[in-house]
Design an enzyme around this catalytic site. Structure first.
Site, PDB file in Angstrom:
ATOM      1  N   ASP A  11       0.861  -1.187   0.000  1.00 38.86           N
ATOM      2  CA  ASP A  11       0.000   0.000   0.000  1.00 38.86           C
ATOM      3  C   ASP A  11       0.895   1.233   0.000  1.00 38.86           C
ATOM      4  O   ASP A  11       1.748   1.397   0.871  1.00 38.86           O
ATOM      5  CB  ASP A  11      -0.887  -0.033   1.246  1.00 38.86           C
ATOM      6  N   ASP A 106      -3.727   2.199  -5.295  1.00 38.82           N
ATOM      7  CA  ASP A 106      -2.376   2.192  -4.707  1.00 38.82           C
ATOM      8  C   ASP A 106      -2.108   0.957  -3.862  1.00 38.82           C
ATOM      9  O   ASP A 106      -1.206   0.956  -3.039  1.00 38.82           O
ATOM     10  CB  ASP A 106      -2.155   3.460  -3.872  1.00 38.82           C
ATOM     11  N   GLU A 107      -2.867  -0.091  -4.089  1.00 41.78           N
ATOM     12  CA  GLU A 107      -2.819  -1.203  -3.143  1.00 41.78           C
ATOM     13  C   GLU A 107      -3.079  -2.530  -3.849  1.00 41.78           C
ATOM     14  O   GLU A 107      -3.948  -2.604  -4.707  1.00 41.78           O
ATOM     15  CB  GLU A 107      -3.957  -0.914  -2.163  1.00 41.78           C
TER      16      GLU A 107
HETATM   17  P1  TTP Z   1      -5.221   5.021   0.935  1.00 41.18           P
HETATM   18  O1  TTP Z   1      -4.199   3.966   0.631  1.00 41.18           O
HETATM   19  O2  TTP Z   1      -6.346   4.661   1.839  1.00 41.18           O
HETATM   20  O3  TTP Z   1      -4.519   6.295   1.570  1.00 41.18           O
HETATM   21  P2  TTP Z   1      -3.124   6.956   1.235  1.00 41.18           P
HETATM   22  O4  TTP Z   1      -2.330   6.152   0.268  1.00 41.18           O
HETATM   23  O5  TTP Z   1      -3.350   8.372   0.845  1.00 41.18           O
HETATM   24  O6  TTP Z   1      -2.404   6.983   2.645  1.00 41.18           O
HETATM   25  P3  TTP Z   1      -1.837   5.742   3.482  1.00 41.18           P
HETATM   26  O7  TTP Z   1      -2.081   4.502   2.685  1.00 41.18           O
HETATM   27  O8  TTP Z   1      -0.374   6.047   3.662  1.00 41.18           O
HETATM   28  O9  TTP Z   1      -2.595   5.780   4.764  1.00 41.18           O
HETATM   29  O10 TTP Z   1      -5.854   5.531  -0.409  1.00 41.18           O
HETATM   30  C1  TTP Z   1      -5.115   5.679  -1.609  1.00 41.18           C
HETATM   31  C2  TTP Z   1      -5.560   6.900  -2.367  1.00 41.18           C
HETATM   32  O11 TTP Z   1      -6.954   6.820  -2.631  1.00 41.18           O
HETATM   33  C3  TTP Z   1      -5.362   8.186  -1.592  1.00 41.18           C
HETATM   34  O12 TTP Z   1      -4.068   8.752  -1.770  1.00 41.18           O
HETATM   35  C4  TTP Z   1      -6.453   9.057  -2.115  1.00 41.18           C
HETATM   36  C5  TTP Z   1      -7.551   8.107  -2.534  1.00 41.18           C
HETATM   37  N1  TTP Z   1      -8.636   8.120  -1.541  1.00 41.18           N
HETATM   38  C6  TTP Z   1      -9.749   8.912  -1.791  1.00 41.18           C
HETATM   39  O13 TTP Z   1      -9.839   9.558  -2.842  1.00 41.18           O
HETATM   40  N2  TTP Z   1     -10.734   8.955  -0.855  1.00 41.18           N
HETATM   41  C7  TTP Z   1     -10.674   8.268   0.325  1.00 41.18           C
HETATM   42  O14 TTP Z   1     -11.600   8.355   1.151  1.00 41.18           O
HETATM   43  C8  TTP Z   1      -9.528   7.456   0.579  1.00 41.18           C
HETATM   44  C9  TTP Z   1      -9.412   6.670   1.864  1.00 41.18           C
HETATM   45  C10 TTP Z   1      -8.544   7.405  -0.391  1.00 41.18           C
HETATM   46 MG    MG Z   2      -2.105   4.086   0.529  1.00 46.84          MG
END
Ligand code: TTP
Ligand code: MG
Length: 355
Positions: A11, A106-107
């Protein structure tokens, strides 16, 4: 037992915000918020780790986030850019395994069969850092739930392994919120009946658990014990693989375009190899600065698999497109017409067409 650890969950850290910080060095180390505009009641998509210190998080109204940290930098969502990085990430994964289950931009879960999971996990993290200039958090375990739990434990830039021994030690005390599928509402419901930790859930009366969780009770109790038998769900078989890039600046330079085609040929050859298929058709696509698209294909029964063979064909097709004197804004390369290992190669013929 290291061979037992066959699942990697990756992730990316603060994905949208990290890409913006990478591309604009003056934003590095600063609180950055990416999301919908405050004027149009937008919400935060994500925030850099610097911004999270102020209590800013995904889903919060952007206006509220800017109140919490007035000197943070707000940027609107540039999804085309993030999707491109997401595709690059996917291509990195495909160099290491063909068992890929993407969960979001992203995961992904990755399945590793050869017992080399820890080393491959480290290499992937390193490659992501080197090539994308972004950090990822990597979780490794013997099932999907624990691999995902692991990747979240040492964010950002984490690398966390949960072995069976470690699972026994850490799971009992974890809060119920960390169970897969338990959101804030169900968390409150569980608290109301006195269940706070994984161990509370494991020991709970099944009737009580079913009252709160319904049909999911059995599955969630197993998760609380660290048991999860779900397999990696590999994406539906693709019919083609493609790579394309919108150039940072429109170009009429043949060298620049050919360099992209060479890079794409390498990537496509890797993807074919990972998927254990060969392709019979190669297509080159060009978008000019006036947004008109041109493509040329060549199909050959002697299937393509090497980067060299794909590139040779791509260069021939590119010459036919005759870009002389025109400015190009996008270049793409695709391979299709897959031949699977059990299908014999047939008689040879070639043709090309224009669209
Ligand atoms: P995440 O992997 O949940 O968040 P992140 O990568 O920003 O942070 P981290 O993993 O380090 O905690 O989500 C990936 C992307 O998806 C995030 O950069 C933006 C998008 N996203 C949204 O648009 N809305 C949301 O509610 C969430 C959770 C994520
Ligand atoms: Mg993330």
């Amino acid at each position: 037992m290291v061979a037992d650890l066959h699942i990697i969950h990756i992730d990316m850290d603060a994905f949208f915000a990290a890409i913006e910080q990478r591309d604009e060095p003056s934003l590095q180390g600063k609180p950055v918020i990416v999301g919908g505009r405050p004027q149009s009641r937008g919400v935060v998509s994500t925030a850099s780790y610097e911004a999270r210190k102020y209590g800013i998080h995904s889903g919060m109204p952007t206006r509220e986030a800017l109140r919490l940290c007035p000197f943070s930098v707000f940027l609107p969502v540039n999804m085309v850019k993030y999707k491109e990085v997401s595709n690059q990430l996917r291509r990195i994964f495909s160099r290491y395994t063909n068992q890929i289950e993407p969960l979001s931009v992203d995961e992904a879960f990755l399945g590793i069969d050869d017992g080399n999971t820890l080393q491959l996990g480290r290499e992937m993290k390193h490659t992501i850092k080197e090539e994308l200039k972004l950090t990822a958090s990597v979780g490794i375990s013997f099932n999907k739930f624990l691999a995902k739990l692991a990747s979240d434990m040492e964010k950002p830039d984490g690398f966390t392994v949960i072995t069976r021994e470690k699972a026994k030690l850490i799971l009992p005390e974890l809060p119920v919120r960390r169970l897969w599928g338990i959101g804030p509402k169900t968390e409150t419901d569980l608290h109301q009946v006195g269940l706070y930790t994984f161990s509370d859930v494991v020991k709970a009366d099944m009737m009580l658990l079913t009252k709160v969780l319904g049909k999911r009770a059995g599955e969630i109790r197993l998760l609380a014990e660290g048991i999860d038998d779900r397999k990696i769900q590999v994406e539906q078989q693709a019919k083609s693989f493609g790579e394309e890039t919108t150039l940072a600046r429109d170009t009429d330079s043949k060298e620049v375009l050919l360099q992209h085609l060479a890079d794409f040929s390498d990537m496509l050859a890797n993807r074919l190899q990972a998927a254990k298929v060969k392709a019979r058709t190669v297509t080159v696509k060009i978008r000019y600065d006036d947004f008109t698209d041109m493509s040329r294909s060549k199909t050959s029964q002697e299937a393509y698999e090497s980067s060299r063979a794909i590139l040779d064909t791509a260069v021939g097709l590119f010459a036919k497109l005759n870009t002389e004197g025109r400015r190009v804004r996008l270049v793409g390369l695709q391979v299709s017409g897959f031949l699977f290992p059990d299908q014999p190669e047939q008689m040879q013929f070639t043709f090309d067409h224009e669209s």
